[in-house]
Design a protein around this motif. Structure first.
Motif, PDB file in Angstrom:
ATOM      1  N   GLY A  92      62.409  43.954  24.092  1.00  0.00           N
ATOM      2  CA  GLY A  92      62.837  43.082  23.009  1.00  0.00           C
ATOM      3  C   GLY A  92      62.213  41.704  23.120  1.00  0.00           C
ATOM      4  N   ASN A  93      62.084  41.226  24.347  1.00  0.00           N
ATOM      5  CA  ASN A  93      61.435  39.943  24.579  1.00  0.00           C
ATOM      6  C   ASN A  93      59.984  39.979  24.128  1.00  0.00           C
ATOM      7  OD1 ASN A  93      59.766  38.057  26.477  1.00  0.00           O
ATOM      8  ND2 ASN A  93      61.856  37.260  26.615  1.00  0.00           N
ATOM      9  N   LEU A  94      59.274  41.062  24.467  1.00  0.00           N
ATOM     10  CA  LEU A  94      57.878  41.185  24.050  1.00  0.00           C
ATOM     11  C   LEU A  94      57.755  41.320  22.536  1.00  0.00           C
ATOM     12  CD1 LEU A  94      56.214  43.543  26.699  1.00  0.00           C
ATOM     13  CD2 LEU A  94      56.277  41.052  26.624  1.00  0.00           C
ATOM     14  N   ALA A  95      58.682  42.059  21.927  1.00  0.00           N
ATOM     15  CA  ALA A  95      58.645  42.234  20.472  1.00  0.00           C
ATOM     16  C   ALA A  95      58.829  40.893  19.766  1.00  0.00           C
ATOM     17  CB  ALA A  95      59.723  43.226  20.035  1.00  0.00           C
ATOM     18  N   LEU A  96      59.717  40.061  20.292  1.00  0.00           N
ATOM     19  CA  LEU A  96      59.910  38.736  19.708  1.00  0.00           C
ATOM     20  C   LEU A  96      58.647  37.895  19.879  1.00  0.00           C
ATOM     21  CD1 LEU A  96      61.608  36.512  18.430  1.00  0.00           C
ATOM     22  CD2 LEU A  96      62.567  36.031  20.692  1.00  0.00           C
ATOM     23  N   THR A 141      48.924  40.631  20.463  1.00  0.00           N
ATOM     24  CA  THR A 141      47.974  40.167  19.443  1.00  0.00           C
ATOM     25  C   THR A 141      47.730  41.213  18.357  1.00  0.00           C
ATOM     26  OG1 THR A 141      46.117  40.929  20.807  1.00  0.00           O
ATOM     27  CG2 THR A 141      46.805  38.628  21.045  1.00  0.00           C
ATOM     28  N   GLY A 142      48.105  42.461  18.619  1.00  0.00           N
ATOM     29  CA  GLY A 142      47.846  43.527  17.645  1.00  0.00           C
ATOM     30  C   GLY A 142      49.096  44.222  17.160  1.00  0.00           C
ATOM     31  N   TRP A 143      50.243  43.519  17.219  1.00  0.00           N
ATOM     32  CA  TRP A 143      51.508  44.116  16.792  1.00  0.00           C
ATOM     33  C   TRP A 143      51.441  44.579  15.341  1.00  0.00           C
ATOM     34  CZ3 TRP A 143      54.767  42.651  12.824  1.00  0.00           C
ATOM     35  CH2 TRP A 143      56.023  43.283  12.795  1.00  0.00           C
ATOM     36  N   ARG A 144      52.046  45.753  15.087  1.00  0.00           N
ATOM     37  CA  ARG A 144      52.120  46.286  13.729  1.00  0.00           C
ATOM     38  C   ARG A 144      53.569  46.560  13.368  1.00  0.00           C
ATOM     39  NH1 ARG A 144      47.634  51.138  14.350  1.00  0.00           N
ATOM     40  NH2 ARG A 144      45.896  49.862  15.148  1.00  0.00           N
ATOM     41  N   ALA A 145      53.895  46.396  12.103  1.00  0.00           N
ATOM     42  CA  ALA A 145      55.244  46.707  11.638  1.00  0.00           C
ATOM     43  C   ALA A 145      55.569  48.163  11.960  1.00  0.00           C
ATOM     44  CB  ALA A 145      55.351  46.461  10.139  1.00  0.00           C
ATOM     45  N   GLY A 146      56.737  48.392  12.522  1.00  0.00           N
ATOM     46  CA  GLY A 146      57.142  49.744  12.879  1.00  0.00           C
ATOM     47  C   GLY A 146      56.868  50.125  14.312  1.00  0.00           C
ATOM     48  N   ASP A 147      56.202  49.258  15.061  1.00  0.00           N
ATOM     49  CA  ASP A 147      55.935  49.544  16.470  1.00  0.00           C
ATOM     50  C   ASP A 147      57.244  49.659  17.247  1.00  0.00           C
ATOM     51  OD1 ASP A 147      53.224  49.608  16.191  1.00  0.00           O
ATOM     52  OD2 ASP A 147      52.823  47.709  17.227  1.00  0.00           O
ATOM     53  N   VAL A 148      57.294  50.635  18.158  1.00  0.00           N
ATOM     54  CA  VAL A 148      58.431  50.801  19.068  1.00  0.00           C
ATOM     55  C   VAL A 148      57.869  50.839  20.493  1.00  0.00           C
ATOM     56  CG1 VAL A 148      60.342  52.258  19.816  1.00  0.00           C
ATOM     57  CG2 VAL A 148      59.794  52.077  17.381  1.00  0.00           C
ATOM     58  N   VAL A 149      58.273  49.886  21.314  1.00  0.00           N
ATOM     59  CA  VAL A 149      57.825  49.863  22.707  1.00  0.00           C
ATOM     60  C   VAL A 149      58.682  50.854  23.495  1.00  0.00           C
ATOM     61  CG1 VAL A 149      57.409  48.447  24.736  1.00  0.00           C
ATOM     62  CG2 VAL A 149      57.181  47.451  22.450  1.00  0.00           C
TER      63      VAL A 149
END
Length: 289
Positions: A92-96, A141-149
């Protein structure tokens, strides 16, 4: 969602107030998904699911008998406060951090300097998903909507590796970093064999910065070579994506301490500079000496 409410301007209106839109929302209790709560150590490294808390990840790294892992664990223990670390997840920290400009993630620099690899579930068309392996910096740097870590894998550190994770902040803990860093150096027979130098907070739009020029200046040189260190400092100053003199000076002093840590020995006066006053200074006794 946690501290996302403090970054509404970056994340957009749907995140106002820290909550997702309730209309037509599908909320998933991630901590009930076994694949996301796994925490397993093996001879080659540690695997942690995306719903593992920051505190649990820190404890697992600290128990891994790996010097570099211990450095990362100590830095994770400076994230927010005990209550937050016991409930918030590293993913969650990385997603933010991926979505919010200006959020220097202590989790990101800690994992990046260890060479961690993320498993990210990504949309592949309208109905399918695929699992992709990404470095921490590539995800941010390449996050996309819908990504789930889904998972992070932290490899064991090779022999001769030292690591220092640190930050410049208003307080020792429970404070966002002005500048933070995850810096690892591997030394073989007195020579720097490799280095990973990651910085956060050095520029508003730079989520995680890797100082490749400074890494190149150090690699292949004797670890005690003062000229090589000065070349690394010059390379860092030239490559940093900022004109902020304070942020630049912070990054340089963090690099300096990482290079000191990699030395085979230090005079006591110099070695003392590696100590954290906030971490090692005992509480006042209230007595007059």
């Amino acid at each position: 969602i946690g501290v996302a409410k403090y970054y509404d301007d970056c994340l957009g209106a749907p995140w106002a107030g820290g909550l997702p839109p309730l209309e037509d929302a599908q909320l998933v209790a991630t901590k009930s998904v076994p694949e996301l709560t796994k925490l397993a150590a093996a001879d080659d490294g540690l695997a942690a699911g995306g719903a593992v808390t920051i505190d649990a990840l820190s404890a697992a790294l600290r128990g891994g008998l790996d010097v570099a892992w211990n450095a990362a664990a100590a830095h994770l223990d400076r994230v927010a406060n005990t209550q937050v670390r016991n409930s918030a997840t590293w993913a969650g920290n990385l997603a933010l951090a991926a979505r919010a400009d200006g959020f220097p993630s202590d989790v990101a620099v800690s994992l990046a300097c260890l060479g961690a690899e993320l498993s990210v579930s990504r949309r592949d068309g309208k109905t399918k998903r695929r699992l992709q392996k990404l470095a921490v910096v590539d995800f941010l740097t390449g996050w996309r909507a819908g990504d789930v870590v889904v998972e992070v894998f932290v490899p064991r550190s090779p022999a001769g590796t030292t690591a220092r994770c640190d930050k410049v902040a208003a307080r020792h803990a429970n404070a966002h970093a002005y500048v933070n860093a995850g810096l690892s150096v591997r030394v073989t027979s007195g020579v720097v064999a490799s280095a990973r130098l990651f910085f956060g907070g050095v520029a508003p739009k730079t989520k995680l910065f890797r100082a490749t020029a400074a890494e190149a200046a150090l690699t292949g040189k004797p670890v005690a070579d003062a000229d090589a260190f000065q070349a690394a400092v010059a390379a860092l100053r030239a490559q940093l994506p900022t004109d902020d003199a304070y942020a630049t000076d912070c990054a340089v002093q963090l690099l300096y301490k990482a290079c000191l840590l990699a030395q085979p020995s230090l005079p006591p006066r110099v070695a003392n500079s590696l100590r954290s006053l906030a971490a090692h200074r005992p509480p006042s006794s209230g007595a007059r000496d």
